[in-house]
Design a protein around this motif. Structure first.
Motif, PDB file in Angstrom:
ATOM      1  N   TYR A  32       0.828  -1.210   0.000  1.00  0.00           N
ATOM      2  CA  TYR A  32       0.000   0.000   0.000  1.00  0.00           C
ATOM      3  C   TYR A  32       0.863   1.261   0.000  1.00  0.00           C
ATOM      4  CZ  TYR A  32      -4.092  -2.810   1.312  1.00  0.00           C
ATOM      5  OH  TYR A  32      -5.118  -3.725   1.339  1.00  0.00           O
ATOM      6  N   PRO A  33       0.463   2.309  -0.725  1.00  0.00           N
ATOM      7  CA  PRO A  33       1.136   3.592  -0.546  1.00  0.00           C
ATOM      8  C   PRO A  33       0.908   4.085   0.885  1.00  0.00           C
ATOM      9  CG  PRO A  33      -0.823   3.841  -1.927  1.00  0.00           C
ATOM     10  CD  PRO A  33      -0.613   2.376  -1.727  1.00  0.00           C
ATOM     11  N   HIS A  34       1.962   4.556   1.508  1.00  0.00           N
ATOM     12  CA  HIS A  34       1.926   4.954   2.919  1.00  0.00           C
ATOM     13  C   HIS A  34       2.375   6.413   2.989  1.00  0.00           C
ATOM     14  CE1 HIS A  34       3.563   4.079   7.270  1.00  0.00           C
ATOM     15  NE2 HIS A  34       2.618   4.992   7.246  1.00  0.00           N
ATOM     16  N   ASP A  90      -4.445  -0.112  -8.859  1.00  0.00           N
ATOM     17  CA  ASP A  90      -3.230  -0.894  -8.660  1.00  0.00           C
ATOM     18  C   ASP A  90      -2.306  -0.136  -7.711  1.00  0.00           C
ATOM     19  OD1 ASP A  90      -1.320  -3.125  -9.629  1.00  0.00           O
ATOM     20  OD2 ASP A  90      -0.164  -1.281  -9.893  1.00  0.00           O
ATOM     21  N   LYS A  91      -1.967  -0.779  -6.607  1.00  0.00           N
ATOM     22  CA  LYS A  91      -1.213  -0.084  -5.559  1.00  0.00           C
ATOM     23  C   LYS A  91       0.176   0.341  -6.039  1.00  0.00           C
ATOM     24  CE  LYS A  91      -2.006  -3.441  -2.475  1.00  0.00           C
ATOM     25  NZ  LYS A  91      -3.122  -4.214  -3.089  1.00  0.00           N
ATOM     26  N   ALA A  92       0.845  -0.510  -6.782  1.00  0.00           N
ATOM     27  CA  ALA A  92       2.188  -0.180  -7.267  1.00  0.00           C
ATOM     28  C   ALA A  92       2.151   1.011  -8.216  1.00  0.00           C
ATOM     29  CB  ALA A  92       2.814  -1.396  -7.959  1.00  0.00           C
ATOM     30  N   ASN A 122       7.487   2.290  -0.577  1.00  0.00           N
ATOM     31  CA  ASN A 122       6.078   2.678  -0.706  1.00  0.00           C
ATOM     32  C   ASN A 122       5.721   3.805   0.252  1.00  0.00           C
ATOM     33  OD1 ASN A 122       6.463   0.727   1.501  1.00  0.00           O
ATOM     34  ND2 ASN A 122       4.268   1.041   1.843  1.00  0.00           N
ATOM     35  N   SER A 123       6.654   4.202   1.144  1.00  0.00           N
ATOM     36  CA  SER A 123       6.347   5.190   2.174  1.00  0.00           C
ATOM     37  C   SER A 123       6.789   6.586   1.758  1.00  0.00           C
ATOM     38  CB  SER A 123       7.002   4.807   3.499  1.00  0.00           C
ATOM     39  OG  SER A 123       8.415   4.901   3.418  1.00  0.00           O
ATOM     40  N   PHE A 124       5.985   7.574   2.145  1.00  0.00           N
ATOM     41  CA  PHE A 124       6.242   8.971   1.820  1.00  0.00           C
ATOM     42  C   PHE A 124       6.049   9.787   3.094  1.00  0.00           C
ATOM     43  CE2 PHE A 124       4.880   6.730  -1.901  1.00  0.00           C
ATOM     44  CZ  PHE A 124       5.766   7.151  -2.884  1.00  0.00           C
ATOM     45  N   VAL A 166       1.758   4.122  -6.070  1.00  0.00           N
ATOM     46  CA  VAL A 166       3.044   4.446  -5.426  1.00  0.00           C
ATOM     47  C   VAL A 166       3.954   5.171  -6.411  1.00  0.00           C
ATOM     48  CG1 VAL A 166       5.178   3.467  -4.501  1.00  0.00           C
ATOM     49  CG2 VAL A 166       2.970   2.625  -3.690  1.00  0.00           C
ATOM     50  N   GLU A 167       4.038   4.670  -7.632  1.00  0.00           N
ATOM     51  CA  GLU A 167       4.889   5.296  -8.642  1.00  0.00           C
ATOM     52  C   GLU A 167       4.384   6.691  -9.002  1.00  0.00           C
ATOM     53  OE1 GLU A 167       8.085   5.629 -11.407  1.00  0.00           O
ATOM     54  OE2 GLU A 167       7.720   4.455  -9.598  1.00  0.00           O
ATOM     55  N   ALA A 168       3.063   6.852  -9.048  1.00  0.00           N
ATOM     56  CA  ALA A 168       2.497   8.172  -9.342  1.00  0.00           C
ATOM     57  C   ALA A 168       2.860   9.174  -8.251  1.00  0.00           C
ATOM     58  CB  ALA A 168       0.985   8.069  -9.497  1.00  0.00           C
ATOM     59  N   ILE A 169       2.865   8.743  -7.007  1.00  0.00           N
ATOM     60  CA  ILE A 169       3.246   9.636  -5.907  1.00  0.00           C
ATOM     61  C   ILE A 169       4.723   9.983  -6.007  1.00  0.00           C
ATOM     62  CG2 ILE A 169       3.422   9.890  -3.407  1.00  0.00           C
ATOM     63  CD1 ILE A 169       1.106   7.854  -3.189  1.00  0.00           C
ATOM     64  N   ARG A 170       5.542   8.988  -6.297  1.00  0.00           N
ATOM     65  CA  ARG A 170       6.991   9.194  -6.342  1.00  0.00           C
ATOM     66  C   ARG A 170       7.401  10.150  -7.441  1.00  0.00           C
ATOM     67  NH1 ARG A 170      11.492   7.618  -8.709  1.00  0.00           N
ATOM     68  NH2 ARG A 170      10.408   6.358 -10.270  1.00  0.00           N
ATOM     69  N   THR A 171       6.695  10.129  -8.553  1.00  0.00           N
ATOM     70  CA  THR A 171       7.105  10.901  -9.731  1.00  0.00           C
ATOM     71  C   THR A 171       6.257  12.145  -9.969  1.00  0.00           C
ATOM     72  OG1 THR A 171       5.696   9.534 -11.161  1.00  0.00           O
ATOM     73  CG2 THR A 171       7.993   8.848 -10.884  1.00  0.00           C
ATOM     74  N   GLY A 172       5.166  12.298  -9.247  1.00  0.00           N
ATOM     75  CA  GLY A 172       4.221  13.367  -9.554  1.00  0.00           C
ATOM     76  C   GLY A 172       4.434  14.646  -8.764  1.00  0.00           C
ATOM     77  N   THR A 173       3.749  15.692  -9.208  1.00  0.00           N
ATOM     78  CA  THR A 173       3.644  16.957  -8.484  1.00  0.00           C
ATOM     79  C   THR A 173       2.166  17.201  -8.230  1.00  0.00           C
ATOM     80  OG1 THR A 173       5.640  17.859  -9.497  1.00  0.00           O
ATOM     81  CG2 THR A 173       4.104  19.432  -8.552  1.00  0.00           C
TER      82      THR A 173
END
Length: 399
Positions: free
Chosen positions: A126-128, A337-339, A147-149, A342-349
């Motif tokens: 899960y995105p955290h 899709d959880k992954a 997955n953690s932010f 997660v990738e959208a959070i990591r790369t997005g603004t």
């Protein structure tokens, strides 16, 4: 004790039949939440955590839900009380993932509970998005659990904010260089005091009193008594809500004479100003918001309208912003899709009420660090990468 809150409801079967349409189940995104409803941190979660979930879900559902691919999906919440207990929180996350099979999990509340549950949240992918955890371990944790932010800042940022505020007061001749330093002995307090001590001494201050106390301590009179005997110019406490209130009350009762009085979590709560009234003016504390910002003003008003309560002037806004990040990331991914999320959070603004947020290294580096009460508003007076509402001034007003 489990309470299921179903915010997204399909039209009634009768209404559908009357319209001549077949009765299909409403498409929903199932969210899970585990946070204190009892135990020492229940009061803080009741102010900062649960109301912002309520507000965000209502706003999303009132707008028709989140757009996921070609579907408009509303939100449904399953929530548990972790009783301010790490083991209970882990059990709750396990149940949300394996029994309730929720699509996404909302961050737990507090530094300790986020760290305790991070491994199991990562295990299930899960995105955290943590919004109430402050720790210098964020870089390590982000690598350990990709997955953690981490949105609320580091212990060093928050500690340096305290030093920044005290230095401004010292340079202005408002205070001397003697500091009393105390902390609650849990992950939050230990992290903050560990970062603060070297920063305080490096800035030319002398620590004349130190004390640590267990989470849930009721009688803090000895702490204030010890601090008073050391005759400090500034009092700094990395505290949680219950002890924040108790320390402030004891400082007034015992007549602690300092030019700068700083307490931790709970200082930014509206109830703090409600409890201490005019005596709250001038008190410094962790967090703050830029009360001059139009987006923050609109958020404060909407929170009051929807929840019937004023949010706290620190982590509430970050909690809401974290939920905005989750929602926007789901829409960017176009999938549950959880992954992918997660990738959208990591790369997005992401556009949020606290400004644009991006976390390429899984950490938000722009945070408010110190606020000060001024006639009912807890205004940011120190920050890292964000505008503030003013400079710190001398006094607790009770002197």
């Amino acid at each position: 004790m489990l309470r299921r809150t179903f915010i997204a409801l399909a039209a009634s079967a009768a209404a559908i039949m009357a319209a001549g349409a077949p009765a299909f189940a409403q498409d929903v995104i199932r969210l899970g939440a585990s946070a204190p409803k009892s135990g020492p941190l229940a009061g803080g979660a009741a102010v900062t955590h649960w109301p912002n979930i309520q507000l965000w879900m209502k706003e999303v559902n009132d707008a028709g839900g989140l757009k996921v691919g070609d579907k408009q999906m509303k939100l449904e919440l399953i929530e548990y009380d972790d009783k301010t207990n790490g083991e209970e929180a882990i059990k709750n996350i396990q149940r949300l993932a394996t029994v309730d099979k929720v699509d996404f999990i909302v961050t737990p509340y507090s530094t300790g509970l986020n760290i305790a549950t991070a491994p199991i949240i990562a295990r299930y992918g899960y995105p955290h998005i943590t919004t109430s955890a402050a720790t210098d371990g964020v870089t390590e944790f982000a690598k350990r659990w990709p997955n953690s932010f981490w949105m609320l800042g580091t212990s060093s940022q928050l500690a340096n904010g305290v030093v920044q505020a005290l230095t401004k007061l010292k340079d202005a001749g408002a205070i001397g260089n003697k500091v009393a330093l105390v902390n609650v002995a849990d992950a939050f307090g230990l992290e903050l005091v560990g970062a603060a001590k070297p920063a305080i001494t490096a800035a030319g201050f002398e620590i004349v009193y130190e004390s640590s106390y267990p989470l849930g301590t009721q009688d803090l009179a000895p702490v204030i008594s010890g601090a008073k005997a050391a005759a400090p110019d500034a009092f700094v406490a990395f505290s949680y809500p219950g002890d924040t209130f108790a320390l402030t009350e004891q400082a007034q009762v015992q007549g602690l004479e300092v030019g700068a009085f700083y307490t931790g979590v709970g200082t930014a709560f509206p109830a703090f100003a409600g409890r201490f009234k005019e005596a709250a003016n001038g008190i410094l504390g962790i967090g703050g918001v830029n009360s001059e910002d139009e987006a923050v003003k609109a958020y404060l008003a909407k929170h009051q309208e929807v929840t019937g309560a004023t949010p706290d002037y620190w982590a509430s806004a970050t909690t809401y912003a974290g939920l905005q990040v989750l929602g926007q990331a789901i829409e960017k991914a176009g999938s549950l899709d959880k992954a992918a999320v997660v990738e959208a959070i990591r790369t997005g603004t992401f556009d949020t009420i606290i400004g644009q947020i991006s976390m390429p290294e899984n950490v938000n580096r722009n945070v408010w660090t110190v606020g000060q009460w001024d006639n009912g508003i807890f205004k940011a007076v120190a920050a890292d990468g964000l505008p503030v509402a003013g400079d710190p001034v001398k006094k607790p007003a009770w002197q």
